[in-house]
Motif scaffolding. Structure first.
Motif, PDB file in Angstrom:
ATOM      1  N   LEU A 145      -4.441  10.630   1.767  1.00  0.00           N
ATOM      2  CA  LEU A 145      -3.824  11.506   0.780  1.00  0.00           C
ATOM      3  C   LEU A 145      -3.980  12.960   1.202  1.00  0.00           C
ATOM      4  O   LEU A 145      -4.983  13.325   1.819  1.00  0.00           O
ATOM      5  N   ASN A 146      -3.004  13.791   0.851  1.00  0.00           N
ATOM      6  CA  ASN A 146      -3.126  15.228   1.088  1.00  0.00           C
ATOM      7  C   ASN A 146      -3.231  16.013  -0.213  1.00  0.00           C
ATOM      8  O   ASN A 146      -3.117  17.242  -0.215  1.00  0.00           O
ATOM      9  N   ARG A 147      -3.435  15.312  -1.321  1.00  0.00           N
ATOM     10  CA  ARG A 147      -3.673  15.938  -2.620  1.00  0.00           C
ATOM     11  C   ARG A 147      -4.785  15.159  -3.338  1.00  0.00           C
ATOM     12  O   ARG A 147      -5.202  14.102  -2.893  1.00  0.00           O
ATOM     13  N   ALA A 148      -5.225  15.685  -4.454  1.00  0.00           N
ATOM     14  CA  ALA A 148      -6.351  15.100  -5.171  1.00  0.00           C
ATOM     15  C   ALA A 148      -6.025  13.701  -5.681  1.00  0.00           C
ATOM     16  O   ALA A 148      -4.898  13.418  -6.112  1.00  0.00           O
ATOM     17  N   ALA A 149      -7.023  12.830  -5.659  1.00  0.00           N
ATOM     18  CA  ALA A 149      -6.930  11.537  -6.340  1.00  0.00           C
ATOM     19  C   ALA A 149      -7.229  11.764  -7.819  1.00  0.00           C
ATOM     20  O   ALA A 149      -8.111  12.548  -8.170  1.00  0.00           O
ATOM     21  N   THR A 150      -6.491  11.098  -8.694  1.00  0.00           N
ATOM     22  CA  THR A 150      -6.563  11.399 -10.127  1.00  0.00           C
ATOM     23  C   THR A 150      -7.032  10.239 -11.000  1.00  0.00           C
ATOM     24  O   THR A 150      -7.481  10.471 -12.130  1.00  0.00           O
ATOM     25  N   PHE A 151      -6.943   9.005 -10.523  1.00  0.00           N
ATOM     26  CA  PHE A 151      -7.232   7.856 -11.388  1.00  0.00           C
ATOM     27  C   PHE A 151      -7.456   6.640 -10.502  1.00  0.00           C
ATOM     28  O   PHE A 151      -6.839   6.514  -9.439  1.00  0.00           O
ATOM     29  N   VAL A 152      -8.330   5.712 -10.943  1.00  0.00           N
ATOM     30  CA  VAL A 152      -8.590   4.519 -10.147  1.00  0.00           C
ATOM     31  C   VAL A 152      -8.878   3.349 -11.067  1.00  0.00           C
ATOM     32  O   VAL A 152      -9.499   3.516 -12.129  1.00  0.00           O
ATOM     33  N   ARG A 153      -8.431   2.160 -10.678  1.00  0.00           N
ATOM     34  CA  ARG A 153      -8.694   0.933 -11.422  1.00  0.00           C
ATOM     35  C   ARG A 153      -8.745  -0.260 -10.470  1.00  0.00           C
ATOM     36  O   ARG A 153      -7.915  -0.403  -9.572  1.00  0.00           O
ATOM     37  N   TRP A 154      -9.749  -1.146 -10.697  1.00  0.00           N
ATOM     38  CA  TRP A 154      -9.817  -2.426 -10.008  1.00  0.00           C
ATOM     39  C   TRP A 154      -8.717  -3.349 -10.535  1.00  0.00           C
ATOM     40  O   TRP A 154      -8.353  -3.285 -11.710  1.00  0.00           O
ATOM     41  N   SER A 155      -8.233  -4.232  -9.667  1.00  0.00           N
ATOM     42  CA  SER A 155      -7.318  -5.274 -10.115  1.00  0.00           C
ATOM     43  C   SER A 155      -8.119  -6.352 -10.840  1.00  0.00           C
ATOM     44  O   SER A 155      -9.346  -6.432 -10.694  1.00  0.00           O
ATOM     45  N   PRO A 156      -7.478  -7.205 -11.633  1.00  0.00           N
ATOM     46  CA  PRO A 156      -8.216  -8.240 -12.384  1.00  0.00           C
ATOM     47  C   PRO A 156      -9.057  -9.161 -11.503  1.00  0.00           C
ATOM     48  O   PRO A 156     -10.146  -9.579 -11.904  1.00  0.00           O
ATOM     49  N   ASN A 157      -8.568  -9.497 -10.297  1.00  0.00           N
ATOM     50  CA  ASN A 157      -9.325 -10.369  -9.404  1.00  0.00           C
ATOM     51  C   ASN A 157     -10.362  -9.616  -8.577  1.00  0.00           C
ATOM     52  O   ASN A 157     -11.112 -10.229  -7.809  1.00  0.00           O
ATOM     53  N   GLU A 158     -10.367  -8.303  -8.677  1.00  0.00           N
ATOM     54  CA  GLU A 158     -11.328  -7.421  -8.007  1.00  0.00           C
ATOM     55  C   GLU A 158     -11.255  -7.503  -6.489  1.00  0.00           C
ATOM     56  O   GLU A 158     -12.229  -7.185  -5.789  1.00  0.00           O
ATOM     57  N   ASP A 159     -10.106  -7.939  -5.947  1.00  0.00           N
ATOM     58  CA  ASP A 159      -9.939  -7.983  -4.497  1.00  0.00           C
ATOM     59  C   ASP A 159      -9.152  -6.787  -3.974  1.00  0.00           C
ATOM     60  O   ASP A 159      -8.943  -6.655  -2.758  1.00  0.00           O
ATOM     61  N   LYS A 160      -8.722  -5.912  -4.869  1.00  0.00           N
ATOM     62  CA  LYS A 160      -8.047  -4.682  -4.483  1.00  0.00           C
ATOM     63  C   LYS A 160      -8.129  -3.707  -5.655  1.00  0.00           C
ATOM     64  O   LYS A 160      -8.500  -4.076  -6.777  1.00  0.00           O
ATOM     65  N   PHE A 161      -7.801  -2.454  -5.391  1.00  0.00           N
ATOM     66  CA  PHE A 161      -7.774  -1.452  -6.449  1.00  0.00           C
ATOM     67  C   PHE A 161      -6.673  -0.447  -6.149  1.00  0.00           C
ATOM     68  O   PHE A 161      -6.173  -0.352  -5.018  1.00  0.00           O
ATOM     69  N   ALA A 162      -6.274   0.276  -7.182  1.00  0.00           N
ATOM     70  CA  ALA A 162      -5.197   1.255  -7.065  1.00  0.00           C
ATOM     71  C   ALA A 162      -5.744   2.644  -7.364  1.00  0.00           C
ATOM     72  O   ALA A 162      -6.547   2.827  -8.280  1.00  0.00           O
ATOM     73  N   VAL A 163      -5.284   3.619  -6.582  1.00  0.00           N
ATOM     74  CA  VAL A 163      -5.694   5.010  -6.754  1.00  0.00           C
ATOM     75  C   VAL A 163      -4.446   5.862  -6.940  1.00  0.00           C
ATOM     76  O   VAL A 163      -3.545   5.862  -6.092  1.00  0.00           O
ATOM     77  N   ALA A 164      -4.378   6.592  -8.046  1.00  0.00           N
ATOM     78  CA  ALA A 164      -3.291   7.533  -8.292  1.00  0.00           C
ATOM     79  C   ALA A 164      -3.645   8.880  -7.693  1.00  0.00           C
ATOM     80  O   ALA A 164      -4.816   9.187  -7.459  1.00  0.00           O
ATOM     81  N   SER A 165      -2.622   9.715  -7.466  1.00  0.00           N
ATOM     82  CA  SER A 165      -2.898  10.988  -6.808  1.00  0.00           C
ATOM     83  C   SER A 165      -1.863  12.038  -7.180  1.00  0.00           C
ATOM     84  O   SER A 165      -0.815  11.738  -7.751  1.00  0.00           O
ATOM     85  N   GLY A 166      -2.197  13.271  -6.834  1.00  0.00           N
ATOM     86  CA  GLY A 166      -1.274  14.385  -7.003  1.00  0.00           C
ATOM     87  C   GLY A 166      -0.283  14.514  -5.868  1.00  0.00           C
ATOM     88  O   GLY A 166       0.534  15.437  -5.862  1.00  0.00           O
ATOM     89  N   ALA A 167      -0.341  13.599  -4.903  1.00  0.00           N
ATOM     90  CA  ALA A 167       0.572  13.636  -3.761  1.00  0.00           C
ATOM     91  C   ALA A 167       1.832  12.817  -4.004  1.00  0.00           C
ATOM     92  O   ALA A 167       2.556  12.522  -3.058  1.00  0.00           O
ATOM     93  N   ARG A 168       2.063  12.423  -5.272  1.00  0.00           N
ATOM     94  CA  ARG A 168       3.199  11.556  -5.625  1.00  0.00           C
ATOM     95  C   ARG A 168       3.105  10.218  -4.902  1.00  0.00           C
ATOM     96  O   ARG A 168       4.109   9.641  -4.480  1.00  0.00           O
ATOM     97  N   ILE A 169       1.877   9.738  -4.778  1.00  0.00           N
ATOM     98  CA  ILE A 169       1.600   8.505  -4.046  1.00  0.00           C
ATOM     99  C   ILE A 169       0.602   7.670  -4.835  1.00  0.00           C
ATOM    100  O   ILE A 169      -0.329   8.200  -5.447  1.00  0.00           O
ATOM    101  N   ILE A 170       0.798   6.356  -4.816  1.00  0.00           N
ATOM    102  CA  ILE A 170      -0.196   5.409  -5.333  1.00  0.00           C
ATOM    103  C   ILE A 170      -0.707   4.602  -4.150  1.00  0.00           C
ATOM    104  O   ILE A 170       0.079   3.997  -3.410  1.00  0.00           O
ATOM    105  N   SER A 171      -2.019   4.604  -3.964  1.00  0.00           N
ATOM    106  CA  SER A 171      -2.637   3.857  -2.868  1.00  0.00           C
ATOM    107  C   SER A 171      -3.147   2.520  -3.391  1.00  0.00           C
ATOM    108  O   SER A 171      -3.990   2.491  -4.294  1.00  0.00           O
ATOM    109  N   ILE A 172      -2.614   1.435  -2.834  1.00  0.00           N
ATOM    110  CA  ILE A 172      -3.080   0.089  -3.163  1.00  0.00           C
ATOM    111  C   ILE A 172      -4.035  -0.333  -2.046  1.00  0.00           C
ATOM    112  O   ILE A 172      -3.611  -0.533  -0.910  1.00  0.00           O
ATOM    113  N   CYS A 173      -5.308  -0.464  -2.371  1.00  0.00           N
ATOM    114  CA  CYS A 173      -6.343  -0.630  -1.354  1.00  0.00           C
ATOM    115  C   CYS A 173      -6.869  -2.061  -1.333  1.00  0.00           C
ATOM    116  O   CYS A 173      -7.169  -2.637  -2.377  1.00  0.00           O
ATOM    117  N   SER A 174      -6.998  -2.609  -0.140  1.00  0.00           N
ATOM    118  CA  SER A 174      -7.583  -3.931   0.073  1.00  0.00           C
ATOM    119  C   SER A 174      -8.590  -3.834   1.208  1.00  0.00           C
ATOM    120  O   SER A 174      -8.556  -2.902   2.017  1.00  0.00           O
TER     121      SER A 174
END
Length: 438
Positions: free
Chosen positions: A98-127
Motif C-alpha cells: 500500500l502507498n496510503r494508510a491502512a484504515t480497517f481490518v477483519r478476519w474472515s469467518p474461517n480465519e484463513d485470510k483477512f481483509a485490510v481497507a486503505s486510503g489507497a482505494r485498495i482492499i488487500s485480501i491477505c492469505s
C-alpha cells in the motif's frame, strides 16, 4: 445503563476486540501501540503492549478460534500476532503493498485470510504463504474511487462488504483459488471470481459510508452513512433489482458503526454517543425501537431551576460599555453552555434553558436528544454512558443468529457492554421518531 463500564484510557479508543472467552481485550489508545488487558477480580490489568507499528493503529481483530490478532496502521503495514509458548506476542510480516494508510481490518469467518481497507482505494485480501512464512495480499481496486472505511465478511468466507468515502457500499468476491472452496449459489450470484462486484448501493444524500454489516444469513446488507442514514438492502441476484431497499433518515447525528444482532435487528452507534436498536424486515420496513443506554433517558429529566435573583443594585452595577453583558452576548453564552438558543432573559420564570414561554424549544435537547434516547438533557448535559462518539460496536455474547449483548468503545476512552434486551423504550419520544423517513 451499560452492564459494564471500563475506563481504559484517558484519550480516545480507536478500536477494540475481545478474545474468544472475553477474558482479554485488545485496544488501540489512539497511538501506535496496542494494549492487551486481562480481566481480574479487581478490574482490567495491562498484560501486554504490542509496539511494532510506527504510526496510529486504525484496526484490530482477534480471531476467536486460532487466537491470533491482526492489526493495521497508518504506517501502511499490518501484522499478525501469535502468542508463543513463552507468553510473548510475536508479529508476522504482512505484504500489503500500500502507498496510503491502512484504515480497517477483519478476519474472515474461517480465519484463513483477512481483509485490510486503505486510503489507497485498495482492499488487500491477505492469505498465508507457508513457504516464505508471511502473509501476501491480492488487491481489489475497481471500482473503488476513494478511501475504504469499513469491511464485513459474509458467512460463506468469500464475499466481502465494503463502505467507502465515495458514498457507496459494495459487495465484492474475495475468492482465492487454493484457499477457498466454491461457495454455494446465493442471492449474490453463482460464479464469483476474485474482484467481482456482486452489489452496489449509495447513500441517499451523498454521505460517506462509515459502516457496513451482513445479516447472520448473509442475505441482507446494511450500512450507515455520514448523511445520518441507515440503509438495508435485500438483493435478489447479480444485475437484477433488489427485492427491497429500506432507507431511514434520522434527525440525530450520524452513526459510524453497526452490527446485526439477529436477522431482523440492528444495533448502530456513532456521534449520538449511544447504541440504538433498529428492527424490521423486507416487507414491513424498518424502524427505530429503542436506545440500549438507559442513562440516555434525559428527556424526562426536568429543566434546572432558575438562578436565584440577585440582590438589589447588583444587576445595575454591571452595566456599561465593554462589559460583555448585552443581549447578543448572553444569547451566545447560553447557547455555548446550555445548548439554548434563547437568552436567559427571554425565558419565562420557572422555564428551563431552551424552552420558551410558549412551550416551544430551541435547545439541543428537543431537536437531537429527544429523538434517539434523549441524550441531551434540558440542562445541556450529555446524559449517556459514553461521553463522546462511539467508534466501534461489536457482538459480545450470544450466537451470531441471536446476540445477547454488544460491546462499544469510544472517543471518551470507555469500553462498555450493553444488553440488547435492556434499554429505553422510545414510545415517549415519538415526535422525533416520526421524522424518520423510510
Amino acid at each position: 445503563m451499560a452492564a459494564q463500564i471500563h475506563q481504559l484510557s484517558l484519550g480516545p479508543l480507536t478500536a477494540h476486540s475481545f478474545n474468544a472467552d472475553r477474558s482479554k481485550v485488545a485496544v488501540s489508545p489512539n497511538s501506535n501501540e496496542v494494549f492487551i488487558y486481562s480481566s481480574t477480580p479487581s478490574g482490567w490489568v495491562l498484560e501486554h503492549t504490542l509496539a511494532e507499528h510506527d504510526k496510529l493503529v486504525t484496526g484490530i481483530d482477534w480471531a476467536p478460534n486460532s487466537n491470533r490478532i491482526v492489526t493495521c496502521s497508518q504506517d501502511r503495514n499490518a501484522y499478525v500476532w501469535t502468542l508463543s509458548q513463552e507468553g510473548i506476542w510475536k508479529p508476522t510480516l504482512v505484504l500489503l503493498r500500500l502507498n496510503r494508510a491502512a484504515t480497517f481490518v477483519r478476519w474472515s469467518p474461517n480465519e484463513d485470510k483477512f481483509a485490510v481497507a486503505s486510503g489507497a482505494r485498495i482492499i488487500s485480501i491477505c492469505s498465508f504463504e507457508e513457504d516464505n512464512d508471511w502473509w501476501v495480499a491480492k488487491h481489489i481496486k475497481r471500482p473503488l474511487r476513494s478511501t475504504v472505511l469499513s469491511l464485513d465478511w459474509h458467512p460463506n468466507n468469500v464475499l466481502l462488504a465494503t463502505g467507502c468515502a465515495d458514498m457507496k457500499a459494495r459487495v465484492f468476491s474475495a475468492f482465492i483459488k487454493g484457499v477457498d472452496a466454491k461457495p454455494p449459489p446465493s442471492v449474490w450470484g453463482e460464479r464469483l471470481p476474485f474482484g467481482t462486484v456482486c452489489g452496489e448501493w449509495g447513500t441517499p444524500a451523498g454521505g460517506w459510508v462509515h459502516g457496513v454489516a451482513f445479516s447472520p444469513s448473509g442475505d441482507v446488507l446494511a450500512f450507515v452513512g455520514h448523511d445520518s442514514s441507515l440503509t438495508i438492502a435485500y438483493p435478489t441476484g447479480p444485475e437484477t433489482p433488489a427485492r427491497a431497499v429500506h432507507v431511514l433518515r434520522s434527525p440525530t447525528l450520524p452513526h459510524v458503526t453497526l452490527t446485526f444482532v439477529s436477522e431482523n435487528q440492528i444495533v448502530a452507534a456513532g456521534h449520538d454517543c449511544q447504541p440504538v436498536l433498529f428492527e424490521g424486515d423486507a416487507d414491513s420496513g424498518w424502524s427505530l425501537v429503542k436506545s440500549l443506554d438507559t442513562a440516555g433517558a434525559a428527556a424526562s429529566k426536568g429543566a434546572p431551576p432558575p438562578p436565584p435573583p440577585k440582590a438589589p443594585g447588583l444587576a445595575a452595577s454591571t452595566g456599561g460599555v465593554g462589559r460583555l453583558n448585552n443581549e447578543a452576548f448572553n444569547r451566545f453564552r447560553s447557547a455555548d453552555a446550555k445548548g439554548s438558543t434563547a437568552s436567559p432573559s427571554a425565558l419565562a420564570p420557572g422555564v428551563g434553558a431552551g424552552v420558551g414561554p410558549g412551550g416551544s424549544s430551541g435547545s439541543v435537547a428537543k431537536h437531537l436528544g429527544a429523538v434517539a434516547g434523549a441524550s441531551v438533557g434540558a440542562d445541556g448535559e450529555l446524559h449517556t454512558t459514553h461521553q463522546n462518539t462511539i467508534t466501534s460496536v461489536r457482538p459480545y455474547s450470544g450466537t451470531r443468529e441471536n446476540v445477547d449483548s454488544v460491546s462499544t468503545s469510544g472517543v471518551d476512552g470507555r469500553l462498555c457492554v450493553f444488553k440488547v434486551s435492556g434499554g429505553t423504550n422510545v414510545s415517549g419520544i415519538q415526535r422525533g421518531v416520526a421524522s424518520l423517513r423510510v
